[in-house]
Design a protein around this motif. Sequence first.
Motif, PDB file in Angstrom:
ATOM      1  N   PHE A  34       0.896  -1.158   0.000  1.00  0.00           N
ATOM      2  CA  PHE A  34       0.000   0.000   0.000  1.00  0.00           C
ATOM      3  C   PHE A  34       0.936   1.211   0.000  1.00  0.00           C
ATOM      4  CE2 PHE A  34      -4.392   1.438   1.671  1.00  0.00           C
ATOM      5  CZ  PHE A  34      -4.283   2.649   1.009  1.00  0.00           C
ATOM      6  N   PRO A  35       1.408   1.600  -1.197  1.00  0.00           N
ATOM      7  CA  PRO A  35       2.426   2.665  -1.277  1.00  0.00           C
ATOM      8  C   PRO A  35       1.968   3.927  -0.546  1.00  0.00           C
ATOM      9  CG  PRO A  35       2.119   1.632  -3.422  1.00  0.00           C
ATOM     10  CD  PRO A  35       1.029   1.097  -2.529  1.00  0.00           C
ATOM     11  N   GLY A  36       2.868   4.512   0.190  1.00  0.00           N
ATOM     12  CA  GLY A  36       2.546   5.699   0.966  1.00  0.00           C
ATOM     13  C   GLY A  36       2.245   5.302   2.409  1.00  0.00           C
ATOM     14  N   LEU A  37       1.213   4.498   2.566  1.00  0.00           N
ATOM     15  CA  LEU A  37       0.847   4.028   3.905  1.00  0.00           C
ATOM     16  C   LEU A  37       1.974   3.179   4.501  1.00  0.00           C
ATOM     17  CD1 LEU A  37      -1.619   4.118   5.845  1.00  0.00           C
ATOM     18  CD2 LEU A  37      -2.268   1.893   4.936  1.00  0.00           C
ATOM     19  N   ASP A  38       2.512   2.251   3.692  1.00  0.00           N
ATOM     20  CA  ASP A  38       3.585   1.366   4.164  1.00  0.00           C
ATOM     21  C   ASP A  38       4.794   2.138   4.673  1.00  0.00           C
ATOM     22  OD1 ASP A  38       2.509  -1.180   3.748  1.00  0.00           O
ATOM     23  OD2 ASP A  38       3.063  -1.202   1.631  1.00  0.00           O
ATOM     24  N   GLN A  39       5.097   3.271   4.027  1.00  0.00           N
ATOM     25  CA  GLN A  39       6.320   3.998   4.366  1.00  0.00           C
ATOM     26  C   GLN A  39       6.125   4.995   5.501  1.00  0.00           C
ATOM     27  OE1 GLN A  39       5.346   3.627   0.974  1.00  0.00           O
ATOM     28  NE2 GLN A  39       6.682   1.840   0.947  1.00  0.00           N
ATOM     29  N   LEU A  40       4.880   5.374   5.773  1.00  0.00           N
ATOM     30  CA  LEU A  40       4.699   6.441   6.764  1.00  0.00           C
ATOM     31  C   LEU A  40       3.809   6.062   7.952  1.00  0.00           C
ATOM     32  CD1 LEU A  40       4.562   9.513   4.359  1.00  0.00           C
ATOM     33  CD2 LEU A  40       6.336   8.977   6.022  1.00  0.00           C
ATOM     34  N   ASP A  41       3.156   4.897   7.900  1.00  0.00           N
ATOM     35  CA  ASP A  41       2.272   4.485   9.001  1.00  0.00           C
ATOM     36  C   ASP A  41       2.981   4.536  10.354  1.00  0.00           C
ATOM     37  OD1 ASP A  41       3.905   2.222   8.620  1.00  0.00           O
ATOM     38  OD2 ASP A  41       2.285   0.936   7.926  1.00  0.00           O
ATOM     39  N   PHE A  42       4.166   3.963  10.415  1.00  0.00           N
ATOM     40  CA  PHE A  42       4.872   3.890  11.706  1.00  0.00           C
ATOM     41  C   PHE A  42       5.420   5.245  12.140  1.00  0.00           C
ATOM     42  CE2 PHE A  42       9.324   3.863  10.288  1.00  0.00           C
ATOM     43  CZ  PHE A  42       9.140   3.656   8.924  1.00  0.00           C
ATOM     44  N   VAL A  43       5.701   6.125  11.166  1.00  0.00           N
ATOM     45  CA  VAL A  43       6.180   7.467  11.507  1.00  0.00           C
ATOM     46  C   VAL A  43       5.067   8.260  12.191  1.00  0.00           C
ATOM     47  CG1 VAL A  43       6.916   9.661  10.537  1.00  0.00           C
ATOM     48  CG2 VAL A  43       7.832   7.541   9.632  1.00  0.00           C
ATOM     49  N   VAL A  44       3.878   8.210  11.608  1.00  0.00           N
ATOM     50  CA  VAL A  44       2.742   8.933  12.180  1.00  0.00           C
ATOM     51  C   VAL A  44       2.433   8.376  13.577  1.00  0.00           C
ATOM     52  CG1 VAL A  44       0.289   9.435  11.917  1.00  0.00           C
ATOM     53  CG2 VAL A  44       1.794   9.502   9.916  1.00  0.00           C
ATOM     54  N   GLY A  45       2.411   7.048  13.712  1.00  0.00           N
ATOM     55  CA  GLY A  45       2.144   6.422  15.014  1.00  0.00           C
ATOM     56  C   GLY A  45       3.173   6.831  16.051  1.00  0.00           C
TER      57      GLY A  45
END
Length: 180
Positions: free
Chosen positions: A119-130
Motif C-alpha cells: 500500500f504505497p505511501g501508507l507502508d512507508q509512513l504508518d509507523f512514523v505517524v504512530g
Amino acid sequence: MVVGLVVTAFWAMLPAYVPNNAAVLAGGGRPIDGGRTWGDRRLLGDGKTWRGTAVGTLVGITLAAGLNVAAAPLGSAIGFSLPTFPPAGALGLAAGAMAGDIAASFVKRRSGRARGAAFPGLDQLDFVVGAILFAFVLAPGWAQATFTLGVLAVIVVVTPVLHVGTNIIAYLIGAKNEPW
Ligand code: CTP
Ligand code: MG
Ligand code: K
C-alpha cells in the motif's frame, strides 16, 4: 544546517525505525487479532503478532537507552547536538511505531488487501505517524522540543527512502517475504 537537521531527525527516529525491523526478525506465533474476522476478512491478519510487537517495542526502548549513553560523546565528536530520550518519549516512539503499522494492517484488510500486499505511501509512513503521535501524547514537552517543523519535514522526506532501502535489503537476505 541541513546536515544538522538530517542527523537530528535520523537519530531522533531511530527508536521508531528499528522496532519494525526487529518485529520482522522476531515475528511468528499468535496473531494479535486471534484469527478474528470482520465480514469475510481478517481484522489484522497473521502478519501482526504479539511476539513481533513486544520484541519490537522492547528493542526500540533498549536502543533509546543506548543512544542516551552515546549522544554526548558521539555528538561532540561529530559536532552536532544529538537528542536524548526520556523514558516516556522512548516508549512513545517504539510502541507508536508498532501501533501505526498495526493500524495500517487494519486499513489494508478493510480495503481488501491480503497480508503482505503493498500500500504505497501508507507502508512507508504508518509507523512514523504512530511514533510521533504517541511521543506527543506520552512526552509532550520533549516531543515539541525535539520534533520541530524542520525536523518533521526531514523525517517525512527521508523515512520513505530509508524504509524502501531497508526492506529491499531485508528481502535480499531472506528476512522478509516481500521487498516492501
Ligand atoms: N511482524 C510481527 N508483528 C508485528 C509486525 C510485523 O510479527 N507487529 C512480522 C510478521 O512476521 C510479518 C513481518 O514481520 O509478516 C513483516 O511485517 P509487515 O510487512 O509489517 O507485515 P505483513 O506480513 O506484510 O502484513 P500486512 O499486510 O498486514 O502489513
Ligand atoms: Mg509487509
Ligand atoms: K507494514
